[in-house]
Design a protein around this motif. Sequence first.
Motif, PDB file in Angstrom:
ATOM      1  N   HIS A   1       1.092  -1.189  -0.308  1.00 36.96           N
ATOM      2  CA  HIS A   1       0.056   0.200  -0.103  1.00 36.96           C
ATOM      3  C   HIS A   1       1.147   1.240   0.005  1.00 36.96           C
ATOM      4  CE1 HIS A   1      -4.467  -2.411   0.841  1.00 36.96           C
ATOM      5  NE2 HIS A   1      -3.052  -3.133   1.489  1.00 36.96           N
ATOM      6  N   GLY A   2       2.487   1.451  -0.529  1.00 39.17           N
ATOM      7  CA  GLY A   2       2.695   2.422  -0.557  1.00 39.17           C
ATOM      8  C   GLY A   2       3.314   3.576   1.247  1.00 39.17           C
ATOM      9  N   VAL A   3       3.083   2.619   1.823  1.00 35.46           N
ATOM     10  CA  VAL A   3       3.171   3.284   3.385  1.00 35.46           C
ATOM     11  C   VAL A   3       4.349   3.624   4.151  1.00 35.46           C
ATOM     12  CG1 VAL A   3       2.266   2.495   5.995  1.00 35.46           C
ATOM     13  CG2 VAL A   3       0.538   2.151   4.229  1.00 35.46           C
ATOM     14  N   HIS A   4       4.752   4.547   4.534  1.00 35.72           N
ATOM     15  CA  HIS A   4       5.448   4.583   5.479  1.00 35.72           C
ATOM     16  C   HIS A   4       5.086   6.251   5.873  1.00 35.72           C
ATOM     17  CE1 HIS A   4       7.659   9.014   3.285  1.00 35.72           C
ATOM     18  NE2 HIS A   4       6.530   8.489   2.797  1.00 35.72           N
ATOM     19  N   LEU A   5       5.892   6.039   7.110  1.00 38.11           N
ATOM     20  CA  LEU A   5       5.072   7.181   8.164  1.00 38.11           C
ATOM     21  C   LEU A   5       6.693   8.518   7.902  1.00 38.11           C
ATOM     22  CD1 LEU A   5       3.962   7.023  10.959  1.00 38.11           C
ATOM     23  CD2 LEU A   5       5.924   6.406  11.656  1.00 38.11           C
ATOM     24  N   ILE A   6       5.729   9.690   7.927  1.00 42.54           N
ATOM     25  CA  ILE A   6       6.072  11.098   8.164  1.00 42.54           C
ATOM     26  C   ILE A   6       4.775  11.301   9.342  1.00 42.54           C
ATOM     27  CG2 ILE A   6       6.546  13.821   7.702  1.00 42.54           C
ATOM     28  CD1 ILE A   6       6.230  12.087   4.884  1.00 42.54           C
ATOM     29  N   VAL A   7       5.483  11.691  10.565  1.00 42.71           N
ATOM     30  CA  VAL A   7       4.860  12.838  11.607  1.00 42.71           C
ATOM     31  C   VAL A   7       5.096  13.790  11.810  1.00 42.71           C
ATOM     32  CG1 VAL A   7       3.722  12.395  14.149  1.00 42.71           C
ATOM     33  CG2 VAL A   7       4.504   9.969  12.749  1.00 42.71           C
ATOM     34  N   VAL A   8       4.492  14.969  11.552  1.00 44.92           N
ATOM     35  CA  VAL A   8       5.035  16.608  12.388  1.00 44.92           C
ATOM     36  C   VAL A   8       3.508  16.853  12.627  1.00 44.92           C
ATOM     37  CG1 VAL A   8       5.879  16.744   9.967  1.00 44.92           C
ATOM     38  CG2 VAL A   8       3.164  16.701  10.279  1.00 44.92           C
ATOM     39  N   GLN A   9       4.323  17.202  13.538  1.00 50.25           N
ATOM     40  CA  GLN A   9       3.091  18.743  15.132  1.00 50.25           C
ATOM     41  C   GLN A   9       2.587  19.678  14.666  1.00 50.25           C
ATOM     42  OE1 GLN A   9       4.594  17.880  18.299  1.00 50.25           O
ATOM     43  NE2 GLN A   9       2.746  17.189  19.258  1.00 50.25           N
TER      44      GLN A   9
ATOM     45  N   HIS B   1      -1.117   4.755  -3.306  1.00 50.18           N
ATOM     46  CA  HIS B   1      -1.866   4.291  -4.450  1.00 50.18           C
ATOM     47  C   HIS B   1      -2.028   5.374  -5.718  1.00 50.18           C
ATOM     48  CE1 HIS B   1      -3.493   2.100  -0.399  1.00 50.18           C
ATOM     49  NE2 HIS B   1      -3.142   1.291  -1.127  1.00 50.18           N
ATOM     50  N   TYR B   2      -1.834   3.954  -7.163  1.00 51.41           N
ATOM     51  CA  TYR B   2      -1.944   4.873  -8.563  1.00 51.41           C
ATOM     52  C   TYR B   2      -2.653   4.494  -9.263  1.00 51.41           C
ATOM     53  CZ  TYR B   2       2.897   6.163  -6.077  1.00 51.41           C
ATOM     54  OH  TYR B   2       4.305   6.418  -5.342  1.00 51.41           O
TER      55      TYR B   2
ATOM     56  N   ALA C   1      -4.848   6.463 -12.981  1.00 47.38           N
ATOM     57  CA  ALA C   1      -4.921   7.855 -13.163  1.00 47.38           C
ATOM     58  C   ALA C   1      -6.381   8.498 -13.083  1.00 47.38           C
ATOM     59  CB  ALA C   1      -5.725   6.771 -14.909  1.00 47.38           C
ATOM     60  N   THR C   2      -7.008   7.601 -12.537  1.00 50.74           N
ATOM     61  CA  THR C   2      -7.967   8.584 -11.726  1.00 50.74           C
ATOM     62  C   THR C   2      -8.098   7.998 -10.565  1.00 50.74           C
ATOM     63  OG1 THR C   2      -9.325   9.280 -13.121  1.00 50.74           O
ATOM     64  CG2 THR C   2     -10.203   9.244 -11.143  1.00 50.74           C
ATOM     65  N   PRO C   3      -7.284   7.871  -8.956  1.00 51.44           N
ATOM     66  CA  PRO C   3      -7.653   6.996  -7.616  1.00 51.44           C
ATOM     67  C   PRO C   3      -9.247   7.468  -7.569  1.00 51.44           C
ATOM     68  CG  PRO C   3      -5.713   8.445  -8.203  1.00 51.44           C
ATOM     69  CD  PRO C   3      -6.596   9.288  -9.105  1.00 51.44           C
ATOM     70  N   ASP C   4      -9.724   6.368  -7.001  1.00 47.94           N
ATOM     71  CA  ASP C   4     -11.117   6.862  -5.857  1.00 47.94           C
ATOM     72  C   ASP C   4     -10.465   7.451  -5.172  1.00 47.94           C
ATOM     73  OD1 ASP C   4     -10.697   5.211  -3.242  1.00 47.94           O
ATOM     74  OD2 ASP C   4     -10.428   3.224  -4.606  1.00 47.94           O
ATOM     75  N   PRO C   5     -12.059   7.742  -4.724  1.00 43.94           N
ATOM     76  CA  PRO C   5     -11.621   9.259  -3.495  1.00 43.94           C
ATOM     77  C   PRO C   5     -11.823   8.831  -1.951  1.00 43.94           C
ATOM     78  CG  PRO C   5     -14.101   8.995  -4.875  1.00 43.94           C
ATOM     79  CD  PRO C   5     -13.336   7.682  -5.036  1.00 43.94           C
ATOM     80  N   PHE C   6     -11.635   6.999  -1.645  1.00 39.25           N
ATOM     81  CA  PHE C   6     -12.091   6.707  -0.925  1.00 39.25           C
ATOM     82  C   PHE C   6     -10.612   6.187   0.163  1.00 39.25           C
ATOM     83  CE2 PHE C   6     -15.285   4.729  -3.760  1.00 39.25           C
ATOM     84  CZ  PHE C   6     -15.942   6.054  -3.254  1.00 39.25           C
ATOM     85  N   SER C   7     -11.156   6.597   1.351  1.00 37.42           N
ATOM     86  CA  SER C   7     -10.047   6.098   2.426  1.00 37.42           C
ATOM     87  C   SER C   7     -10.604   4.668   3.652  1.00 37.42           C
ATOM     88  CB  SER C   7     -10.206   7.637   3.593  1.00 37.42           C
ATOM     89  OG  SER C   7      -9.477   7.243   4.392  1.00 37.42           O
TER      90      SER C   7
ATOM     91  N   THR D   1      -3.649  13.847  -3.988  1.00 36.93           N
ATOM     92  CA  THR D   1      -3.475  13.154  -4.669  1.00 36.93           C
ATOM     93  C   THR D   1      -2.672  14.044  -5.308  1.00 36.93           C
ATOM     94  OG1 THR D   1      -5.188  14.408  -6.218  1.00 36.93           O
ATOM     95  CG2 THR D   1      -5.562  12.502  -5.465  1.00 36.93           C
ATOM     96  N   TYR D   2      -1.328  13.574  -6.361  1.00 31.54           N
ATOM     97  CA  TYR D   2      -0.353  14.366  -6.716  1.00 31.54           C
ATOM     98  C   TYR D   2      -0.170  13.623  -7.839  1.00 31.54           C
ATOM     99  CZ  TYR D   2       3.126  11.354  -3.592  1.00 31.54           C
ATOM    100  OH  TYR D   2       3.997  10.641  -3.728  1.00 31.54           O
ATOM    101  N   ALA D   3       0.672  14.854  -8.876  1.00 30.96           N
ATOM    102  CA  ALA D   3       1.199  14.124 -10.178  1.00 30.96           C
ATOM    103  C   ALA D   3       1.862  12.790 -10.279  1.00 30.96           C
ATOM    104  CB  ALA D   3       1.519  15.104 -10.993  1.00 30.96           C
ATOM    105  N   SER D   4       2.092  11.939 -10.391  1.00 33.48           N
ATOM    106  CA  SER D   4       3.751  11.235 -10.535  1.00 33.48           C
ATOM    107  C   SER D   4       3.710  10.275 -11.556  1.00 33.48           C
ATOM    108  CB  SER D   4       3.187   9.516  -9.665  1.00 33.48           C
ATOM    109  OG  SER D   4       3.635   9.017  -9.624  1.00 33.48           O
ATOM    110  N   ALA D   5       5.424  10.391 -12.124  1.00 30.97           N
ATOM    111  CA  ALA D   5       5.906   9.554 -13.439  1.00 30.97           C
ATOM    112  C   ALA D   5       7.107   8.925 -12.607  1.00 30.97           C
ATOM    113  CB  ALA D   5       6.409  10.538 -13.982  1.00 30.97           C
TER     114      ALA D   5
END
Length: 377
Positions: A273-281, A294-295, A297-303, A333-337
Motif C-alpha cells: 500500500h506504499g505506506v511509510h511514516l511521516i509524523v509532524v506536529q 496508490h497509483y 489515472a483517476t484514483p478512487d476518492p475513498f479512504s 492526490t499528486y502527479a506522478s511519473a
Amino acid sequence: MSRSQSTQRFDLAVVGAGIVGLAAALAAARRGLRVIVIDRDAQANGASVRNFGFITVTGQDRKSMWARACRSREIWRDVAAAAGIPIVHTGLWVTARRPESVHVLEAFMATEMASGCRLLSPTEARRRCPQLVAPEMAVVLESTTELRVESREAIPRLAAWLSGAHGVTFMRETTVRGIDMPSVHTSRGTVQADRVAVCPGDDFNGLYPDRLGAYALTRCKLQMLRLADPGFKLPGALMSDLGLVRYRGYADLEAAEPLKTRLAIEQADHLKHGVHLIVVQGADGSLVVGDSHHYAATPDPFSYEEVDELILDEFRAALGIEPPPTVERWIGTYASAADRPVLIDAPEDSVRLAIVTCGAGASTGFAIGEELVSSLF
Ligand SMILES: Cc1cc2nc3c(=O)[nH]c(=O)nc-3n(C[C@H](O)[C@H](O)[C@H](O)COP(=O)(O)OP(=O)(O)OC[C@H]3O[C@@H](n4cnc5c(N)ncnc54)[C@H](O)[C@@H]3O)c2cc1C
C-alpha cells in the motif's frame, strides 16, 4: 473579470495557484514584473493544502531534487518571515529499528547530503525526547534543516502576501481553457500576457493534453490522518525505516538493498500500500500522520480503514506509544511519473509547463518557480 484585467497586459500569467504557481509568481514579482495568477477554485484545494507542510531536504533525490530543496528551504524561511507564516517546527528525526536501516543511515552520513545531520544513540534520543519509548530504536538520524508549515493556512497567507506586498493579481473561480499567445482564454474572458507558466498540478487533460500525454503521467493517492495532541512536543518531523526505502536520497544508496529485502518480508502489506511514516506536529499539538501511495489515472476518492491501520501500526512501532485519537482524515492526490521527479516543458517559446511528479512540491516548488521564470525572461 474586472475591466482592468481584460484591458491590462501582464508580463506573466500563471495558471494554478498551488505552491508551484505561487512560486513562479513570486520569482516574477521579485523581478518587478506584472503578474496574474488564475485558478479554477475559490481557494487552494489541491495537493498544496493537503500535504504535511513538510519542507524536506534530507532524503530528497540526490541527482535532481536535493539542490532544489536546499534552495526552496531558504526561500521558505525568508517568505515565512515576511508573509507572517509560522514555522511550526523545524528538523527531522529518522528513527531506525533494524541493523539494515542503521547501515543506510551510516552510508547517507558519508554523502554530501548529510550536511546538517548527525546520528544520535537511543540514549541521547530518549534524553532529548523521553516520550519516544520504542524498545527497538537502534539509532536516530537528526537533521536540523527541515521546516514545517501548516499548509492549509500557509498557502492562503502566501497568496495574500503576494497580492498585498507584491501587487500580484489573482483571478479565482476561473478555468483557463486555452492559450493562444498572447491571449489566455478563460471561463471569464481573455487575459493578455507576454509569457505564461502553466502549473496545473495533477490536471493533465486541461491544457496541452497532447504534450503531457507523452510523459506517461499518472496520479498518486495518499491517505492522511490528524491525531489529537499526544501531550508532548516532538523534536521535529519523525520518519521510520519504511521512509528509507521510499525517499530516493536514501533508497538509491547501495546500502539500502539489504533493507529492501528485509522489509519485503517483514512489512509486505505496508509496501503493497506504499505506506511509510511521516509524523509532524501542529501549533495546537495535533499530529499530522501519513501516508500511503496508490497509483491510478483517476484514483478512487475513498479512504480505507485497513490502510489507516497500517499507518498507525508503523506509528506504534516507531514511537513506542499508542496513537492518540484520530480527529481528521483526508485524501490527497499528486502527479506522478516513474522516470522523472519533475517535468518542465516548453510547448511554445513563451510558455512553460511545470509539474512536480514525485510528491515533493512543497519542498522544491520555490526553486522550480525560479527556474521557470529564468527560462521565460
Ligand atoms: C497528501 C499529500 C502529502 C504531501 N506531502 C508533502 C510534503 O510533506 N512535502 C512536500 O514537499 N510535498 C508533499 N506533497 C506533494 C506536494 O503537495 C505537491 O507536489 C505540490 O503541492 C504540487 O503543487 P502544485 O502547485 O503543482 O499543484 P496543486 O497544489 O494541485 O495546484 C494546482 C492548481 O492548478 C489549478 N488548475 C489546474 N488546471 C487549471 C486550469 N486549466 N485553469 C485554472 N486552474 C487550474 C488547480 O485548481 C490547482 O489549484 C504531498 C502531496 C499530498 C497529496
